[in-house]
Design an enzyme around this catalytic site. Structure first.
Site, PDB file in Angstrom:
ATOM      1  N   GLN A 249       0.850  -1.183   0.000  1.00  0.00           N
ATOM      2  CA  GLN A 249       0.000   0.000   0.000  1.00  0.00           C
ATOM      3  C   GLN A 249       0.889   1.237   0.000  1.00  0.00           C
ATOM      4  OE1 GLN A 249      -3.206  -0.338  -0.375  1.00  0.00           O
ATOM      5  NE2 GLN A 249      -3.282  -2.544  -0.007  1.00  0.00           N
ATOM      6  N   ALA A 250       0.306   2.391  -0.314  1.00  0.00           N
ATOM      7  CA  ALA A 250       1.096   3.618  -0.262  1.00  0.00           C
ATOM      8  C   ALA A 250       1.728   3.788   1.110  1.00  0.00           C
ATOM      9  CB  ALA A 250       0.233   4.828  -0.615  1.00  0.00           C
ATOM     10  N   GLU A 251       0.991   3.428   2.166  1.00  0.00           N
ATOM     11  CA  GLU A 251       1.521   3.509   3.527  1.00  0.00           C
ATOM     12  C   GLU A 251       1.030   2.322   4.344  1.00  0.00           C
ATOM     13  OE1 GLU A 251       3.554   5.913   4.492  1.00  0.00           O
ATOM     14  OE2 GLU A 251       3.213   7.476   2.993  1.00  0.00           O
ATOM     15  N   THR A 252       1.912   1.826   5.188  1.00  0.00           N
ATOM     16  CA  THR A 252       1.531   0.884   6.237  1.00  0.00           C
ATOM     17  C   THR A 252       1.804   1.573   7.570  1.00  0.00           C
ATOM     18  OG1 THR A 252       1.972  -1.091   4.915  1.00  0.00           O
ATOM     19  CG2 THR A 252       2.008  -1.344   7.307  1.00  0.00           C
TER      20      THR A 252
END
Length: 314
Positions: free
Chosen positions: A42-45
């Site tokens: 994902q773009a961020e975890t």
């Protein structure tokens, strides 16, 4: 350990910006965090831990860190909203305000109005430190993004579209460059095809970690301003809806919509009307943006919905 995927800045599944949220109950090394972020892709975890004593269901204070598939991020708004959504909706945390201790300071999230009785989304309000794009551009770009590297970067981001303002902020380690289109329309903004390879060839992450492209919503639009966000330096060709970018865009547009031509934090502080914003990625997302002058912050209101619940084996 428990893991969730949350679509932030949306009331519906598969819209807005997805983020993974991992609940940590014991220490984890940074290489393992980075490997999980790459696995989640994902773009961020977001990695959520209780701050000092307490548990996820009752504590109001937490430690929060964010990792892209490539590196740790200094700030991330949508993954902060995602973490708060998990605490509010999945763990039924009763706190009025959740505080997250991060690399960018303490970020606070509270519940707002529920989007609708039929929706599974939760509406929240989050305060981020503002970062007006008023700093000098990195020397490699030239004073007006007019060096060979600056022109190459500009072409990779907006093609031949004219740019009215080039802004920059290095606050909180973000290193965000902003291009405000001259007379740009939503159709032109959405038609941009970012050249990630061209961006990476033009400058390094030491100078630019991400580029914001923005334009006014227009007289017939429900939005005050629109944007897109490119961050190949962090392993993200395009981020779908970026909370931290609105810490930059909030003060910029608060001043500009009042008739100014530059960027003045003092002027922006006088603007109290909430602004409606749309990030025009393929998934898209809506935010309400308010200037909190006394705190030097921007408040973002939006919804989030949990779309996946699971168990992560490490």
């Amino acid at each position: 350990m428990q893991v969730f995927v949350v679509d932030a800045f949306s009331t519906k599944n598969f819209r807005g910006n997805p983020a993974a949220v991992v609940l940590l109950q014991q220490p984890m090394t940074d290489p393992v965090r980075q490997s999980i972020a790459a696995e989640m892709n994902q773009a961020e975890t977001a990695y959520l831990e209780t701050f000092q004593d307490g548990d996820f269901k009752s504590s109001h204070s937490f430690t929060l860190r964010w990792f892209t598939p490539l590196c740790e991020a200094p700030m991330c708004g949508h993954a902060t909203m995602a973490a708060a959504a998990v605490l509010f909706t999945e763990l039924h945390n009763p706190s009025d305000i959740l505080s997250f201790h991060t690399l960018s300071g303490v970020l606070k999230v509270s519940k707002a109005d529920t989007p609708s009785q039929q929706s599974k989304a939760v509406s929240m309000k989050m305060s981020l430190p503002w970062a007006p794009p008023t700093e000098p551009l990195p020397a490699v770009l030239g004073p007006a993004c007019d060096s060979p590297e600056g022109l190459a970067l500009r072409t990779a981001c907006v093609g031949s579209l004219p740019v009215a303002v080039c802004g920059y902020t290095a606050r909180y380690g973000c290193n965000y460059l902003m291009f405000c289109l001259q007379g740009g329309t939503r159709q032109q903004l959405e038609a941009i095809v970012p050249d990630a390879a061209g961006m990476l060839a033009a400058v390094t992450a030491a100078d630019v970690r991400a580029v914001i492209v923005t334009c006014q919503g227009g007289s017939d639009s429900p939005y005050d301003f629109l944007s897109r966000f490119f961050a190949p330096w962090m392993g993200i060709t395009e981020d779908h809806v970026t909370g931290s970018a609105h810490g930059v865009l909030g003060p910029f547009w608060a001043q500009r919509l009042e008739g100014g031509t530059g960027v003045s934090a003092a002027h922006a502080a006088a603007v109290v009307k909430p602004m409606q914003a749309r990030q025009c990625s393929s998934r898209g997302g809506d935010l309400q943006v308010e200037i909190q002058a006394a705190e030097g912050q921007v408040a973002l209101t939006g919804a989030a919905v949990v779309v996946l619940r699971g168990t992560l084996d490490v």
